[in-house]
Scaffold this active site. Structure first.
Site, PDB file in Angstrom:
ATOM      1  N   ASP A 307       0.817  -1.081  -0.127  1.00  0.00           N
ATOM      2  CA  ASP A 307       0.117   0.103   0.157  1.00  0.00           C
ATOM      3  C   ASP A 307       0.684   1.349  -0.162  1.00  0.00           C
ATOM      4  O   ASP A 307       0.237   2.281  -0.329  1.00  0.00           O
ATOM      5  CB  ASP A 307      -0.896  -0.067   1.225  1.00  0.00           C
ATOM      6  CG  ASP A 307      -1.769   1.298   1.080  1.00  0.00           C
ATOM      7  OD1 ASP A 307      -2.565   1.295   0.361  1.00  0.00           O
ATOM      8  OD2 ASP A 307      -1.640   2.336   1.927  1.00  0.00           O
ATOM      9  N   GLY A 442      -3.965   5.691  -1.635  1.00  0.00           N
ATOM     10  CA  GLY A 442      -3.522   5.429  -3.129  1.00  0.00           C
ATOM     11  C   GLY A 442      -4.804   5.222  -4.075  1.00  0.00           C
ATOM     12  O   GLY A 442      -4.628   5.736  -5.226  1.00  0.00           O
ATOM     13  N   LEU A 443      -5.614   4.468  -3.505  1.00  0.00           N
ATOM     14  CA  LEU A 443      -6.828   4.101  -4.475  1.00  0.00           C
ATOM     15  C   LEU A 443      -7.267   5.367  -4.947  1.00  0.00           C
ATOM     16  O   LEU A 443      -7.702   5.531  -6.270  1.00  0.00           O
ATOM     17  CB  LEU A 443      -7.774   3.128  -3.833  1.00  0.00           C
ATOM     18  CG  LEU A 443      -8.982   2.655  -4.650  1.00  0.00           C
ATOM     19  CD1 LEU A 443      -8.406   1.933  -5.877  1.00  0.00           C
ATOM     20  CD2 LEU A 443      -9.958   2.141  -3.918  1.00  0.00           C
TER      21      LEU A 443
END
Ligand code: SF4
Length: 560
Positions: A307, A442-443
């Protein structure tokens, strides 16, 4: 004269107050005008102390200036002694009192009090808070220990190898950034490697404790801004070595342990091996309660876990006191994979060290206590994350850049109720969480880059911080002039994520419609930087209208 709206540090007498307040049995008589008692609030409100600082102010007024202000000093000293019965008295002046030159320290010394009186000469017009704290600690320790300094060149007796080594922890003060919890963490680290703590000073100590300082084998200079002068004198006078590594970050904590191992001549290999034991993400009861989990930080695994990949190369700007800035620069680049695009400090005494780190990263350090200069440098560097003081938090908010606080000056929220050290293994855990938190996850970063038209998750939105995109971000992109692009002030909602890092348009350069549309495709957090680089590229070549081609030529050339 210097036009100043914000100051990073208070006057030096506030530094002296930080020493007196950190200790027991010390009282400070401060020759100061009525109103200077505001400084009490720093301790009773920001640090939420349950009692007033041990300070008696003379609080002279305009009408006293025609009379005998020196007599006011004597009265205050007498009354303070009778009432508080301290073991040591500090006597000094604030900025205004410095001008009337009553020499309060000399006056108090001539009064024949039955306790040591330390006269503080703190030039308020040339020095600041940390220097004041450092000088006060030094003069206090020196006054108490001078009578027991051994003759020059007396060798220090060797430690009996059957007795555990003892260390003093020097530097933690009242109002210091996370001092309260750093001490606990450092004491834990020392216990783990078999080192006892002799005295922690000034935090929590009494003058009697200071008299015991020479009994330790070495001194840990935990906050050099406050402690280095004292540690240097102790090393000269009593032959006590100084541990100079500040254990903020996993690498620095390991170096700290190694340095103590060498100085104390003890085997620290087990502790170091434990610190390498990985604390992986899998939950396992045996592991959680094992020594490996206790003697190591989660940061190395967290920052290696998948991640964290998107953190690589994130552009970071670091500003604060020298100790925390140097530590943060090492952690950011070596432990989190960020790219350092700006670094600076307001601690002029430690400018050299900060300049050296800057040089290693091919940038120029900002050595300044002018927040406007810092703001300009941050805007120029267009970072994706700012690590700084309370001031940088304001600056970053205006520029729309995520920010975390790493150093004093601080507001009340940085004296939290929960355990939150910066030092040692747990300190690294705390730092990992607090630096990553302000960044877009991040997403979300990926999705916003792909689908710019979403009505809710618009550019600049960070849903994990519960912010809605500002009106500005909802404008139709093509009609928005990129040439007048500027930081969008977050006027309505103080937590509002702002969109575009500030970028000054270069005179005479415009963007063609296609160039502008292409620029808008670049994720907002790096757009400011790319915009400015491209404009500079165009300006250097006499190009006045930036097209898609110019944008990509610039990109290829500059490798941004
Ligand atoms: S004497 Fe110094 S600290 Fe007090 S109000 Fe004046 S400038 Fe501020």
């Amino acid at each position: 004269m210097e036009l100043t709206l914000w100051t990073y540090e208070g006057p030096p007498h506030v530094g002296a107050m930080r020493i007196a307040t950190a200790m027991e049995g010390v009282h400070y008589v401060l020759h100061a005008p009525q109103g200077d008692t505001y400084a009490d609030l720093l301790f009773t409100m920001i640090e939420r102390r349950d009692r007033r600082p041990p300070v008696t102010y003379t609080t002279f007024q305009a009408r006293d200036l025609g009379g005998d202000t020196a007599e006011m000093v004597k009265t205050s000293v007498r009354e303070a002694y009778d009432r508080f019965k301290p073991q040591v008295m500090l006597v000094g002046e604030s900025c205004t009192a410095e001008l009337i030159q009553d020499q309060p320290g000399g006056l108090a010394k001539s009064m024949g009090l039955p306790i040591p009186v330390v006269s503080l000469e703190l030039p308020a017009y040339s020095k600041k808070e940390n220097w004041g704290a450092s000088e006060t600690l030094y003069h206090l320790v020196r006054t108490l220990l001078l009578p027991v300094v051994p003759a020059p060149n007396t060798p220090r007796p060797k430690r009996d190898p059957n007795i555990r080594p003892k260390a003093n922890i020097i530097g933690p003060t009242a109002l210091g950034f996370r001092c309260r919890d750093d001490i606990r963490e450092v004491i834990k680290l020392l216990a783990e490697i078999g080192v006892d703590v002799n005295v922690v000073a000034p935090m929590g100590s009494t003058p009697d404790d200071l008299l015991r300082i020479p009994n330790a084998d070495f001194n840990i200079c935990l906050y050099p801004e406050i402690a280095l002068t004292t540690c240097t004198w102790l090393s000269r006078s009593f032959g006590q070595p100084i541990i100079k590594t500040v254990p903020i970050g996993v690498g620095a904590t390991r170096d700290f342990i190694t340095e103590i191992g060498k100085v104390a001549d003890i085997d620290v290999s087990q502790a170091l091996a434990r610190s390498h034991a990985d604390t992986l993400g899998n939950w396992d009861a045996a592991r959680v309660s094992s020594a490996a989990e206790v003697g190591a930080s989660r940061l190395p695994w967290y920052s290696r876990s998948v991640d964290s990949t998107y953190l690589t190369g994130k552009r970071v700007f670091i500003f604060g006191d020298a100790t925390h800035v140097l530590a943060a620069a090492r952690m950011a680049t070596e432990e989190l994979g960020f790219t350092l695009v700006g670094i600076g400090t307001y601690s002029r005494e430690f400018a050299r060290e900060v300049r050296e780190v800057a040089k290693k990263h091919g940038i120029e350090a900002v050595i300044s206590d002018d927040y406007l200069a810092v703001e300009t440098k941050i805007a120029e560097a267009a970072p994706e994350l700012v690590l700084g003081t309370q001031m940088e938090r304001h600056i970053a908010k205006r520029l729309g850049i995520p920010c975390a606080v790493i150093s004093a000056p601080i507001h009340v929220q940085d004296v939290p109720a929960r355990y939150s050290p910066q030092m040692g293994w747990e300190g690294a855990n705390v730092i990992f969480d607090s630096w990553i938190h302000p960044l877009m996850m991040g997403l979300e970063e990926h999705l916003i880059g792909m689908f710019k038209e979403d009505f809710e998750f618009a550019e600049g939105h960070m849903s994990h911080l519960h912010t809605a995109p500002s009106q500005e971000s909802r404008r139709d992109l093509p009609s928005e002039s990129v040439a007048t692009d500027h930081a969008i002030a977050s006027t309505n909602n103080s937590n509002q994520a702002v969109l575009t890092p500030i970028a000054q348009a270069i005179e005479g350069i415009t963007w063609s419609a296609d160039g502008e549309a292409e620029l808008k495709k670049i994720p907002f957090f790096v757009r400011g930087k790319i915009k400015r680089n491209t404009e500079k590229f165009a300006s250097d070549r006499g190009i006045t209208s930036i097209t898609v081609e110019t944008l990509y030529d610039a990109k290829a050339q500059i490798g941004q």
